[in-house]
Design an enzyme around this catalytic site. Sequence first.
Site, PDB file in Angstrom:
ATOM      1  N   LYS A 156     -20.210 -34.627  14.983  1.00 47.87           N
ATOM      2  CA  LYS A 156     -20.208 -35.759  14.055  1.00 47.87           C
ATOM      3  C   LYS A 156     -19.310 -35.477  12.855  1.00 47.87           C
ATOM      4  O   LYS A 156     -18.896 -36.400  12.160  1.00 47.87           O
ATOM      5  CB  LYS A 156     -21.631 -36.088  13.607  1.00 47.87           C
ATOM      6  N   ARG A 157     -18.992 -34.207  12.632  1.00 44.79           N
ATOM      7  CA  ARG A 157     -18.092 -33.880  11.518  1.00 44.79           C
ATOM      8  C   ARG A 157     -16.673 -34.375  11.796  1.00 44.79           C
ATOM      9  O   ARG A 157     -15.907 -34.645  10.895  1.00 44.79           O
ATOM     10  CB  ARG A 157     -18.086 -32.370  11.269  1.00 44.79           C
TER      11      ARG A 157
END
Length: 514
Positions: free
Chosen positions: A254-255
């Site tokens: 998700k980064r």
Amino acid sequence: MVLLRFAPSPTGALHLGGLRTALYNHLYARKLGGKWILRIEDTDSARYVPGSVDGIRSALEWAGLGYDHGPGKDGAHGPYFQSERLDLYHSYTRKLLDSGHAYRCFCSSDKLNSTREKLARTGSNVTYDKACLSLTEEEVARRVRAGEKSIVRLNDDRLPKRQTPSDIIFGILKDAHASLPTDPVLLKSDLFPTYHLASIVDDHEMGITHVLRGEEWLPSLPLHLDLYSCLNLSPPQFAHLPILLNPDGTKMSKRKGDVQVLDFMRRGWEPEALLNWLALAGWGVHHENGGTPDASPSRTSLQAPDSTTLMSLSELIDQFDLPSLTHRRNILDPLKLEYLNKHHLMRSWQTNEGIEIHAKRVSDSVKIAFPSSPYTSIEYIVEVIRALQGRIVNLHDVPSLAPFFFIEPNYSTDEAKAMIRSMTSSDYNNSVQAVARRLSVQSSETIDISGVLHDEADKSGLKQRIFMTAVRHALTGMKSGPSIPEIVGVLGIQRTLARLKYAVHMGHVDTQSI
């Protein structure tokens, strides 16, 4: 009572890996007639992102994954935020301290870093020199009374014997204690627990029977089993889910963005298709007596569903077999999502109600794309969807797939020009005029569009391809799309005639004969 839990951290929007974990918890709980809990692991205040919990709940609701207990659904296992359970963690910490399985460490961050670097230079795998383990009880009590900050560490010199690590998916595991930090931290100086302590305490207190979580926690399994043994508790059964990969083989994160469930919601993907896609990524050999918690190799193996098998949520529950998941990390192929989404849409359009629901969903997109169009009613969009069935991959495609249903054709595009580049103006005009002439003299209630087209094509002496391309160009300005009878069916005879006449007019042909 079979009870599972999905325990995300509120550090951002729910991503695909998290949704798959929630999905598998849902499938396994329902398969075994059990329930599952949504638990928010919010003990890391530095990484907390406001609004994350609401976002997670909204994504789960959109996907149709209804948890049985959790935020907004109180039950006997609450509270469901770890930040509201600190007294419980402190109580278990005292048990570990009193039994000698844990101790207080007063070393500063600078000292710990220095010690770690010093040990690393010697080639040691040890990450802490256990300096505070030798402190007397009196010294520890004095420093606590003085207000010195401390952390609580597990004493790995006094670990009781316990079972060999095993996993429902990966089977018997090597006991990888060497990869763990020396005397892992259980309680931080801010009096918040680490994940290791909090998850063990909560899983026990909530009565969790099965823990389904990501493969990234597999190296921590020995530590968690140690904690269960130190506390004299029976551990749940563990299943670690192989990591999802991007098409290029990199780990989904998700980064890096672009894997948030919210993105897929905004892009118009069907929740059933997204769940279908995630569920079958890594679905391996299916076992005849699936749904049992053991991973015995003696069970009869059956062919697993293909990764593009169309399955509803209830069908996934019925066929789900946790031990059948492969050990391999799994690539999520976007083309498979497109295939599944298209066919889930087609399945839902087998009823009038299904088409109307989707027409309502796409109506805002249509109105935004064509703000001046008078043809944007729900009833009209229903007819457009009927004509486009089998062509729509995503509902958001409707405006771009067939703009000619909502506005007049654009004959100036490269595509439109290419359609008639090899056609003489005489052939084009004669084809369009012939169809227009027939439509203008026949009753719209009895007219057979397909019959008219083939009849006039035969009369013209032209190849079918040339004749039909000319008519399609006049009606749409696009080389692909529904059949001409389907297009006429949506446009109606009057709009069809108007376009045919206009197309001939643009070619500077006398329209009086039409």
